[in-house]
Design a protein around this motif. Structure first.
Motif, short mmCIF file in Angstrom:
data_model
loop_
_atom_site.label_atom_id
_atom_site.label_comp_id
_atom_site.label_asym_id
_atom_site.label_seq_id
_atom_site.Cartn_x
_atom_site.Cartn_y
_atom_site.Cartn_z
N ILE A 1 1.63 -0.81 -6.98
CA ILE A 1 1.08 -0.61 -5.64
C ILE A 1 -0.37 -1.09 -5.64
O ILE A 1 -1.14 -0.76 -6.55
N SER A 2 -0.75 -1.89 -4.65
CA SER A 2 -2.09 -2.48 -4.62
C SER A 2 -3.17 -1.48 -4.29
O SER A 2 -4.27 -1.55 -4.85
N LYS A 3 -2.88 -0.57 -3.38
CA LYS A 3 -3.88 0.40 -2.96
C LYS A 3 -3.16 1.65 -2.48
O LYS A 3 -2.12 1.57 -1.84
N VAL B 1 1.20 11.38 -8.50
CA VAL B 1 1.72 10.43 -7.51
C VAL B 1 0.89 9.15 -7.52
O VAL B 1 1.44 8.04 -7.56
N ILE B 2 -0.42 9.29 -7.51
CA ILE B 2 -1.30 8.12 -7.51
C ILE B 2 -1.10 7.31 -8.79
O ILE B 2 -0.95 6.09 -8.74
N ASP B 3 -1.10 7.99 -9.92
CA ASP B 3 -0.91 7.30 -11.20
C ASP B 3 0.42 6.55 -11.24
O ASP B 3 0.47 5.40 -11.68
N PHE C 1 0.86 -1.17 0.00
CA PHE C 1 0.00 0.00 0.00
C PHE C 1 0.90 1.23 0.00
O PHE C 1 2.04 1.18 0.47
N ALA C 2 0.38 2.32 -0.51
CA ALA C 2 1.06 3.61 -0.40
C ALA C 2 0.16 4.54 0.40
O ALA C 2 -1.07 4.49 0.27
N VAL C 3 0.77 5.37 1.22
CA VAL C 3 0.05 6.38 1.98
C VAL C 3 0.62 7.73 1.59
O VAL C 3 1.84 7.92 1.58
#
Length: 100
Positions: free
Chosen positions: A29-31, A20-22, A4-6
């Motif tokens: 990254i799974s979520k 960043v999300i893309d 996961f990424a936070v």
């Protein structure tokens, strides 16, 4: 391996956050857990629309106040810890891009 990424965002930074999300999702990254630290209304609305289109790949925590980076990351990490499938957590600022 489930990673996961936070990330934490604030103000009017959706244009950076989206990159960043893309990049995180493109790198497997799974979520992505996004903590919205009370960003401006137009940025928050863009994030809500973007979230809908990703079918559960991101989880956004919308906070009513800005708790700073440490407070935001604490909240995001707590959320990640609640997912039993999460093995690793990557912490990213809302302007960090992952390299291929």
């Amino acid at each position: 391996m489930t990673t996961f990424a936070v990330t934490v965002t604030y103000g009017n930074r959706f244009h950076l956050l989206k990159q960043v999300i893309d990049s995180a999702l493109a790198e497997g990254i799974s979520k992505v857990i996004v903590v919205d630290n009370n960003s401006v209304p137009q940025s928050r609305e863009k994030l809500k629309e973007y979230e809908k289109g990703l079918n559960g790949k991101i989880k956004v925590l919308y906070l009513d106040d800005n708790y700073g980076s440490a407070g935001g990351f604490k909240r995001g990490l707590e959320e990640a810890y609640n997912h039993k499938e999460c093995e690793y957590i990557l912490v990213l600022d809302d302007d960090n891009l992952l390299e291929e």
